[in-house]
Write an enzyme that holds these catalytic residues in place. Structure first.
Site, PDB file in Angstrom:
ATOM      1  CB  SER A 171      -8.320   0.597   5.489  1.00 22.78           C
ATOM      2  OG  SER A 171      -9.128   1.739   5.393  1.00 22.78           O
ATOM      3  CB  SER A 229      -8.163   3.548   2.690  1.00 21.79           C
ATOM      4  OG  SER A 229      -7.322   2.994   3.690  1.00 21.79           O
ATOM      5  CE  LYS A 251      -3.897   1.960   2.653  1.00 15.74           C
ATOM      6  NZ  LYS A 251      -4.769   1.764   3.837  1.00 15.74           N
TER       7      LYS A 251
HETATM    8  N1  GLN Z   1     -13.223   3.818   6.164  1.00 12.50           N
HETATM    9  C1  GLN Z   1     -12.590   4.344   7.339  1.00 12.50           C
HETATM   10  C2  GLN Z   1     -12.251   5.800   7.144  1.00 12.50           C
HETATM   11  O1  GLN Z   1     -12.538   6.318   6.136  1.00 12.50           O
HETATM   12  C3  GLN Z   1     -11.396   3.527   7.711  1.00 12.50           C
HETATM   13  C4  GLN Z   1     -10.185   3.852   6.958  1.00 12.50           C
HETATM   14  C5  GLN Z   1      -8.999   3.068   7.370  1.00 12.50           C
HETATM   15  O2  GLN Z   1      -9.103   2.027   8.024  1.00 12.50           O
HETATM   16  N2  GLN Z   1      -7.851   3.557   7.008  1.00 12.50           N
HETATM   17  O3  GLN Z   1     -11.688   6.424   7.988  1.00 12.50           O
END
Ligand code: GLN
Length: 484
Positions: free
Chosen positions: A174, A150, A75
C-alpha cells in the site's frame, strides 16, 4: 523540470528565508482546495495548520529540527491527538484519537507541519483507493484512473503537488503500489524498523509505516526521523538507525543486483517489462553486476497473504463492536443486536469479506488446511529471500503488473484486484524492506520498479535509488498543471 517541489527543495527555500513556513503551508492549503475533486484528504484543519506553521516560524534558527516547516500529509490510519482518525471507515467516522502515533510524535518533534489526514481504502484493505467510506480517490495523472491503494490519498496529495511528502502504510504493497501509479518514490521499511504504536492495525505481522515522496533523497530525510526503537511496540527493533542521507552518495559500482526470473513469469504488461530491463541497464552502466536469483515460491505470496492478512484482520477488527470502539447502531434491542447491527452498518463490503475469510481460515476445521499452510508458504518465501541475499545486495523487480487502471475496472472482481499485489506482497511476508521508484511512462501514466533488500538494508536501497535518480529523469515527471 526543477527539483523545487521536493522536500529537499522546500527545505532549502525555507532555510534561505525565501519563503516562510506559514506561506508554504498556506500555499499547500490552497492547492488542496484546488484539487478537491481528487478526494485526497479526509480531514484538513486549515486554521490549526496555519497556527502550527506560524509557531514554526517563531523557532530560532539554532533550535530548528531536520524537517523544520516542511508540510507532510498523513494517511488517516495514524492516530493524531484530538484529530479525527477514521481509517477510511464509517466505523470511525466521528472518532477523535486521544493520543498521537509514534511516527506523528517524531515528525512533529522534527518540526514538520502536518497538513491533514489522507483518504484511504477502509482499514487499508484495497489496491485502488475505491474502498473508502469517503469515496474513491482519483489519480492526478488522469482522474478517470485510480491512484492505487490503500494509501491512495497520500499518493494523490504528493503527485498533485499539495504536499511534498506523505506518510503511508504498507501491509501488502500500500505504499509502493500507489507510489508506482502516481510517479512517486515510496519505501516500505523492514518490519520492526518503524514503530506501529498508534497505527490502526490491519494485519499486525505485516503492517509497516513508511514515507512517500518524489525522490529517494526525500525518503532518506523522512526515514531518518521516523525510524528507531519504541518500547511501546513490542515488535519495534532496537537496532541502530543508519544515517540514510549520508548513505545516498555511496558508490554503486561493485553492487550485485538480482533479477528474479520466476517473478517475471507473472502476468506483466510489456511496458513494465521494458522499464525493469532499462533499469537493469542503468544499474549496469553505474557499475553494478547483474545476477539471476531464484524465488520459486514468491508467486504463491498472493494466496498465502490473502489467508494470513484476513486472519489477522478478523481478530484486530473484533474491537470495533460499538461498545469498545466504533459506530453504534441506534436503539439496539439487546447486546447481540447491538453487535450485529453496529458491525453491519459500520464496515464496508471489502472489510466484511476479509473478516469472513479470516474467521473461516482460523476455524477449528480449516485452520490446518489454510492458515498453517499459508504460514509454511510465508516461511519458504522468507527463506528464499535470505538465500538470495547471500548472493546479491538487492533484487530488482516490477512494482505492479501494469500502470494505473480505470476507476471501477476491478471493483467487481476481488481476485483480479488481489492479483495487483503479486510483486509487492512477498516483501511483507518476508519482513524485508522494499522501495518503489519511477522508471518510465506509458500512455501518459507513470510506471514503477522495485528494489528489495535484506532486513535493515534501507540504506542500500536508498543509495541505489538515489544513484538511479541521479542518472535518469523519471522522478522529474509531473502531471500536467502541477507545480514543477
Ligand atoms: N492491496 C493489499 C490488500 O488489500 C495491501 C494493502 C496494504 O498494504 N495495506 O490487502
Amino acid at each position: 523540470m526543477s527539483a523545487d517541489s521536493t522536500l529537499a527543495g522546500w527545505a532549502a527555500r525555507l532555510g534561505s528565508g525565501e519563503i516562510s513556513c506559514r506561506e508554504l503551508a498556506a500555499d499547500c492549503l490552497a492547492r488542496i482546495e484546488q484539487g478537491a475533486h481528487l478526494n485526497a484528504f479526509v480531514s484538513v484543519d486549515s486554521q490549526r495548520v496555519l497556527d502550527v506553521a506560524a509557531e514554526r516560524d517563531a523557532i530560532p534558527r539554532a533550535e530548528r529540527g531536520p524537517l523544520h516547516g516542511l508540510p507532510i500529509a498523513i494517511k488517516d490510519i495514524f492516530c493524531q491527538a484530538h484529530t479525527r482518525t477514521t481509517a477510511g471507515s464509517r466505523m470511525l467516522e466521528q472518532w477523535r484519537a486521544p493520543y498521537s502515533a509514534h511516527v506523528i510524535e517524531r515528525l512533529e518533534a522534527a518540526g514538520a507541519v502536518l497538513l491533514g489526514k489522507t483518504n484511504m481504502d477502509e482499514f487499508a484493505m484495497g489496491s485502488s483507493g475505491e474502498n473508502s467510506h469517503f469515496g474513491a480517490t482519483r489519480n492526478p495523472w488522469d482522474d478517470s484512473r485510480v491512484p492505487g491503494g490503500s494509501s491512495s490519498g497520500s499518493a494523490a496529495a504528493v503527485a498533485a503537488g499539495m504536499v511534498p511528502a506523505a506518510l503511508g502504510t504498507d501491509t501488502g504493497g500500500s505504499i509502493r503500489q500507489p507510489a508506482a501509479f502516481c510517479g512517486l518514490t515510496g519505501l516500505k521499511p523492514t518490519y520492526g524498523r518503524v514503530s506501529r504504536w498508534g497505527m490502526i492495525a490491519f494485519a499486525s505481522s505485516l503492517d509497516q509505516a513508511g514515507p512517500m515522496a518524489w525522490t529517494a533523497e526525500d525518503l532518506a530525510m523522512l526515514l531518518g526521523v521516523i525510524a528507531g526503537c519504541d518500547t511501546r511496540d513490542s515488535t519495534s527493533v532496537d537496532a541502530p538507525v543508519d544515517d540514510y542521507s549520508k548513505a545516498l552518495s555511496a558508490p554503486v559500482s561493485g553492487r550485485r543486483i538480482g533479477i528474479p526470473s520466476a517473478l517475471l513469469g507473472a502476468d506483466v504488461a510489456e511496458p513494465v517489462r521494458v522499464a525493469v530491463d532499462e533499469a537493469r541497464q542503468t544499474f549496469e552502466r553505474l557499475g553494478a553486476s547483474i545476477h539471476e536469483v531464484a524465488l520459486p515460491t514468491a508467486l504463491a505470496g498472493v494466496p498465502a497473504y490473502y489467508v494470513l492478512a484476513p486472519a489477522e484482520a478478523s481478530t484486530n477488527l473484533a474491537r470495533f463492536d460499538g461498545v469498545r470502539f466504533g459506530h453504534r447502531c441506534s436503539e439496539p434491542r439487546n447486546l447481540t443486536d447491538l453487535y450485529l447491527r453496529s458491525r453491519a452498518e459500520g464496515f464496508g463490503s471489502e472489510v466484511k469479506r476479509r473478516i469472513l475469510t479470516g474467521t473461516y481460515v482460523l476455524s477449528v476445521g480449516y485452520y490446518e488446511a489454510y492458515y498453517l499452510q499459508a504460514q509454511r508458504v510465508r516461511r519458504l518465501i522468507r527463506d528464499e529471500f535470505l538465500a538470495a541475499f547471500g548472493q546479491v545486495d538487492v533484487i530488482l523487480a516490477p512494482t505492479t503488473p501494469g500502470p494505473a487502471f480505470a476507476l471501477g475496472e476491478k471493483v467487481d472482481d476481488p481476485v483480479a484486484m488481489y492479483q495487483q499485489d503479486v510483486f509487492t506482497i512477498p516483501a511483507n511476508l518476508a519482513g524485508i524492506p522494499a522501495l518503489s521508484m519511477p522508471a518510465g511512462m506509458t500512455g501518459g501514466l507513470p510506471l514503477g520498479v522495485q528494489l528489495l533488500g535484506p532486513h535493515f538494508g534501507e540504506a542500500t536501497l536508498l543509495n541505489l535509488a538515489h544513484a538511479f535518480q541521479q542518472a535518469t529523469d523519471h522522478h522529474l515527471e509531473r502531471p500536467s498543471g502541477v507545480r514543477e
